[in-house]
Structures are given as structure tokens and as C-alpha cells.
Motif scaffolding. Sequence first.
Motif: not given
Length: 313
Positions: A216-236
Motif C-alpha cells: 500500500n505504501m508503494r501504491l500511494v507513493v509511486r503510483h497514486i499520489l503523483p497522479n493526484a498532485l495537480g488539484p493539490v498544487i492548485v489548492a496550495g
Amino acid sequence: MAGLTHASPIADATIVPQKRERRFSPWRDAIRRFRRHRLAAISVVVLALLALAILVGPLLWRVPINEIDFTARLAPPSWDHPFGTDDLGQDLLSRMIYGGRISLAVGFAAMAVGLFCGTVIGAIAGISRGSVDAVLMWITDLFLSLPQLPLLLLVIYLFRDFLKGLVGPEGGVFILIVLVIGGFRWMPVARLVRAQFLSLREKEFVEAARALGASNMRLVVRHILPNALGPVIVAGTIDVAAAIIAESTLSFLGLGFPPDIPTWGRLLFDAKDYLDIAPHWALFAGGAIFLTVITINFIGDGLRDALDPRKVM
């Protein structure tokens, strides 16, 4: 054999050049779309010039922020004092430069705290199932239902003196304001990250990685989180503007930095009693807050359009 023809060695040696295909990475393509957003591109230049003026200003304008000249009290803008002076004759340009560093530092530091907390909580809730997700979202909804401004005032009133004695007046108030503002800005980020995780964890590339034995840690760090960063950057970017406004509000109410530390909000607080005879005092501080917030908001709009793959520009 008569039916066979032999190719000329010159023809064999001739190599037809092929055009190299230009390949764009997702981030390079996002930068290209961002540059086409004119307001966002102009806002980046304006914000960069403002930050450069704040950083380089003390090297060019060496007037001390606490130098008092009673003969120049409430003086309008002039060659000696381009932004005028306050009620004690202190130079407003030097105080604006000094206060800008604090206001921008508070905004970006509070944004970092809010993004970190929101991303961690949203990622845990999004990758988990059952009671963990329910409890984290219940806590998020609880914080969203709290009145933020009265709670901000209460926390600062209770812990301000303790941190002042522990770290110092400027450092203690800075840490307290950053933690308090960032601590009340993580909830929208957490809900956004959770929604992204719920959508991405069912995608084919995540299922393939899970089938290959990824944790699960590898799924989050390597696969899911990089693809979810776009909206997070906008929110930042939105959080930076909100943090600057929150710090200015606290300073305007007299619960921010001490009077001898001139943030933009504190300058507005000090200028409120002299609007009729010295409007320049409030105009420059309010204009700096307005310019910073509106440029950050335009940058957020540009990032939202650039990081949205469905947006055609």
C-alpha cells in the motif's frame, strides 16, 4: 537469373532522413498550457518582481524600520520617503519591505503545513477502507464545522505568551500563526486528496501494480499520489492567498505580531485612525495585500487549467 535485378550500391547507401518526433511529457505540456494563460503568466512575473523587491529591497533602501523622525510625522510620499511616513515619522517603504517578507513567509509556511496535513490525512483515508476512512472523514467534517476566526483568536490568545517566552516575540508569534492558520486549512485538501485516491485506486495501472505485489505504501507513493498532485498544487496556491489574508486579519485585530514588527496587516491596523489625514499609510499596505492575493489567485486559475487534461487551450 534474368528476372532478378540488382539494386545499386549507391541506392543502398542512401539513407532517407526521418523527422524526429517531438515528445512532450505531461509536466512539459502543462507548462505549455500554463504559458498560454495570459493572466497567470503576467501574475507570475508580477509576483516574482514583488518577491524580488522584498528580498533585495533592504540592500537598496537602508533606512531602519524603527528610525523615528518626529519632524516628518504623517508625511506624504516624497523623494526622502517614497511611501510617506507613519504617526511616529518612521519610513513606510522600509516597513513595507520588512513586513512583506513576514507576510509572504507566513503565507507559504502555512500553505506547506496545510498541504502536508491534508495530503497525509486524505491519502490515508483514500487508500483505507471501512472504519479508518469513516473516522478520518468524521474528524475532517468536525473541523470544517468549527468557526475558524473565533477559534483562531482563542488559540492565539491562550498560547501567544507561552511561545513568546519560549522562542522569542517574533519567532513565537510566527510559529503560532503558521501552525494555527495551517491547522485550519488542511480540511479541503484532505477531502480533495481522498476523492482523487478513491478514483485512482481503481484504475488499471494501480490494479496491475497491486497484482505484482506492490504494498500500500508503494501504491500511494509511486503510483497514486503523483497522479493526484495537480488539484493539490492548485489548492496550495489558494491556501497561500487565504493564509496571507488570515494573517492580515489577525494583525488588523491586534492579535498578530507585536507593534514593533510591521507586517502588512499590522500597518493597516495602525493606519485605521489616520485615514482622513494620511490615506497613503493604508493605501500602500492594502494595495500590497490586494496585489499579492490577486496574482496568487490568477496563478491558481492558470494551474487549474494547465493541470486539467480535459481543458483544451
